[in-house]
Design an enzyme around this catalytic site. Structure first.
Site, mmCIF file in Angstrom:
data_model
loop_
_atom_site.group_PDB
_atom_site.id
_atom_site.type_symbol
_atom_site.label_atom_id
_atom_site.label_comp_id
_atom_site.label_asym_id
_atom_site.label_seq_id
_atom_site.Cartn_x
_atom_site.Cartn_y
_atom_site.Cartn_z
ATOM 1 N N ARG B 225 0.850 -1.183 0.000
ATOM 2 C CA ARG B 225 0.000 0.000 0.000
ATOM 3 C C ARG B 225 0.895 1.247 0.000
ATOM 4 O O ARG B 225 1.886 1.301 0.738
ATOM 5 C CB ARG B 225 -0.899 0.030 1.251
ATOM 6 C CG ARG B 225 -2.054 -0.963 1.235
ATOM 7 C CD ARG B 225 -3.096 -0.632 0.157
ATOM 8 N NE ARG B 225 -4.209 -1.582 0.145
ATOM 9 C CZ ARG B 225 -4.282 -2.648 -0.659
ATOM 10 N NH1 ARG B 225 -3.288 -2.921 -1.491
ATOM 11 N NH2 ARG B 225 -5.343 -3.424 -0.627
ATOM 12 N N HIS B 273 -0.440 -0.587 -9.705
ATOM 13 C CA HIS B 273 -1.152 -1.455 -8.748
ATOM 14 C C HIS B 273 -1.598 -2.759 -9.415
ATOM 15 O O HIS B 273 -2.792 -3.095 -9.420
ATOM 16 C CB HIS B 273 -2.359 -0.712 -8.149
ATOM 17 C CG HIS B 273 -2.768 -1.282 -6.809
ATOM 18 N ND1 HIS B 273 -3.230 -0.506 -5.772
ATOM 19 C CD2 HIS B 273 -2.765 -2.554 -6.342
ATOM 20 C CE1 HIS B 273 -3.506 -1.281 -4.742
ATOM 21 N NE2 HIS B 273 -3.240 -2.524 -5.061
#
Lengths: 310, 310
Positions: B225, B273
């Site tokens: 993250r 991502h």
């Protein structure tokens, strides 16, 4: 016993001297071009030694290659026929080659080639990802290196096919053999790794015809020898979008000339022959053991069969 | 049983419908925003659902995350407290994450970042290569993904250290724990992989101080993250040459804004991502099993402890 060291990597000469003197104290090392009396020399450690040099050593019994391939020795037409040629097989180098092979597979499988371009465009865009278990990797050449690569790629979940000149059997690997097995092997390989020795039989084996057998959108990783690939055919296959990308650690001419089109092709990645670097610290041991075997009149390991070329 | 699907990946909605109807024929699926009668809904499958939505469902009993992290759920201040939150643990996604982690380690270990630059300069130059056994890799976060990454990296010959909030023991991995173990962990890690969940405790854990503990010339790979890293501190560490490179699959703000300096930093590699993409074809099974457990009044698997945040 007098050993001659003749290598184009002149920066490593002193390291080889220290290691050899420590490991084999009775052996005298001479460094090319300071040969001294040629008839003293019984063993040569060679990497890209000048053609003709070895033929001037009348008592030469063994040449130990300082790299994994021996094409740099066998292409010397004056190489004396009675001399034993030993390949270098160093587990550290095998490990390095497998690292490079895994990197190449993951680079294309995970589309890092495309994401590199996206980054240059500041573009945040996800691409579809085929399942690892549906991406067949092909390994051409199933010697020490090819077998280690195949096993490690398999362990990540990729289906793996292998191709070799003589029949091989490796657990979990679909093995193909010889000319008659080549088409079937190439036809369902999405990422092709070249790990073959360069011999008369393998020179130019990846030509327009072989590339044409590979599926549309497949990838090539060459970490063996540039001479395995017909570079004009490779560029053509990339140009026609038949091949989606290539990662080349080796080229037909090395260093790759600054104006060569491979440097700038948008779907070609080039590294300067670094997939497996000889590290004298680990390579000294298999070489020293072969010198000891020769002195003890035992058969040396990894002796080259000149007929087959490796 | 009525299940609501609320995902920002609208292109996958029909695939989820087909899979769920096939796997759990008795279940009615509704797709946000077509909720129908809110009190019908007992289960929500969610990825970045609008904040406040789940609080409008009075009979909601379970939320299944459609991604591995649950920070996208827990940061909704209106999230009903009595509802079970289930993480998604899909072996296919774990495999994907490990592929990305291995790629990142090999990218920096084998200097592909530098060779990319060399290619742009048409420069054929070999760089020294540290021994794999001398390159320590650190894995922060030793859950399902971290443990799989650590094991696979270890199997290639890298020494591996791990760090986790609570004490862990993994074969062959040097494990460190908690705040008191963090400095020692960071101090000898040359390639740091972030695989932590984003919680109150881990937000900004890689700040100027933590980066300062890492050895000069080390590398960062963040595939967890963006919020774990203080990006200004990261850019500063790169600028000062303290950090040699970073591979980031996640950023504090996603998509990364087009004018963000991370896009253009010469030693930063960005992917959008994609390290672990939810594949409905494989994710349907653990999700369906949790719905069945809920219906059978059995405890669901991978239930989130809201106190710890994952």
């Amino acid at each position: 016993m007098v050993v001659l060291l003749a290598t184009s990597h002149t920066d490593e000469v002193e390291l080889w001297r220290r290691l050899l003197e420590k490991r084999l104290p009775g052996v005298e090392l001479r460094i090319y071009p300071a040969i001294g009396e040629p008839s003293d020399i019984e063993v040569a450690l060679a990497w890209k030694a000048p053609h003709g040099l070895l033929a001037t050593l009348p008592q030469l019994r063994m040449v130990c290659s300082l790299g994994m391939g021996v094409d740099h020795l066998l292409d010397d037409p004056t190489l004396p026929s009675g001399v034993v040629i030993a390949r270098l097989v160093d587990s550290n180098m095998v490990e390095q080659m497998s690292e490079y092979a895994l990197y190449g597979v993951l680079h294309f499988h995970r589309r890092f080639d495309v994401y590199e371009r996206f980054q240059s465009e500041h573009r945040w865009q996800e691409l579809p990802l085929p399942h690892t278990a549906a991406r067949r990797v092909g390994v051409m050449g199933l010697g020490e290196i090819g077998a280690d690569c195949a096993r490690k790629i398999r362990s990540l979940g990729f289906p793996v096919s292998g191709w070799s000149r003589t029949p091989k059997s490796l657990p979990g690997i679909q093995c193909h053999t010889g000319k008659e097995g080549l088409n079937a092997f190439l036809a369902d390989v999405e990422i092709l790794l070249l790990l073959l020795p360069l011999t008369e039989r393998t020179a130019g084996i990846i030509d327009a015809r072989a590339l044409g057998r590979m599926p549309h959108g497949s990838y090539l990783v060459n970490l063996a020898r540039g001479g395995l690939v017909v570079e004009s055919a490779l560029l053509d296959a990339l140009e026609r979008d038949h091949l989606a990308g290539a990662l080349l650690d080796v080229t037909a001419v090395e260093p790759l000339p600054p104006d060569h089109p491979l440097w700038t092709h948008p779907r070609v990645k080039i590294t300067p022959h670094i997939a497996g670097l000889t590290n004298p610290l680990t390579a000294i041991e298999p070489i020293a053991r072969n010198i000891e075997r020769l002195m003890a009149k035992q058969p040396v390991t990894h002796a080259v069969d000149r007929e087959r070329g490796y």
